[in-house]
Scaffold this motif. Sequence first.
Motif, PDB file in Angstrom:
ATOM      1  N   LEU A   1      25.072 -27.297  11.573  1.00  0.00           N
ATOM      2  CA  LEU A   1      23.855 -26.664  11.085  1.00  0.00           C
ATOM      3  C   LEU A   1      24.138 -25.627  10.001  1.00  0.00           C
TER       4      LEU A   1
ATOM      5  N   LYS B   1      25.474 -27.940   6.812  1.00  0.00           N
ATOM      6  CA  LYS B   1      24.415 -28.857   6.351  1.00  0.00           C
ATOM      7  C   LYS B   1      24.949 -30.021   5.491  1.00  0.00           C
TER       8      LYS B   1
ATOM      9  N   TYR C   1      19.146 -33.357  12.437  1.00  0.00           N
ATOM     10  CA  TYR C   1      20.332 -34.168  12.730  1.00  0.00           C
ATOM     11  C   TYR C   1      20.216 -34.800  14.113  1.00  0.00           C
TER      12      TYR C   1
END
Length: 149
Positions: free
Chosen positions: A100, A103, A85
């Motif tokens: 994270l 996702k 990202y």
Amino acid sequence: MLNRRAFAAALPLMLASPALAAAPGPVITIYKTASCGCCRGWITTMQRAGWRTKVVEQDDVSPIWRKRGVPDALSSCHVSEVGGYVVVGHVPPADIVRLLKEKPKALGLTVPGMPWGSPGMERPDGKTEAYDTLLLLPGGKTRVFARHA
């Protein structure tokens, strides 16, 4: 119960123990210009939150965000890459952790501009302003990912 002196003496041994030491945080690569002080503040915030940082100084960071599909209007003074990202501007560490973990199908996160009270933009008088962390979607679209008062 340990007193303060005994605890202070034992602390280095406890930290050296793999079972008790905290696992290092993720590595985040940060692109910034050499002269930016607020970027240094954001990096310090990230490190205090447990992130390992790799800092790359460049004369111009705009090619990084443009390559990742971030519109200029959503850019800021520094841009980072982590976990596939892009992270642009003064995004709080907790928002990156959430990104994270969840996702989402997105390019990354941005906090456009430099809102007072965001990480790295703290004021001596404590004044803050409300701001949003935006989820960057393909094609320059966004949606609110987190609100900060």
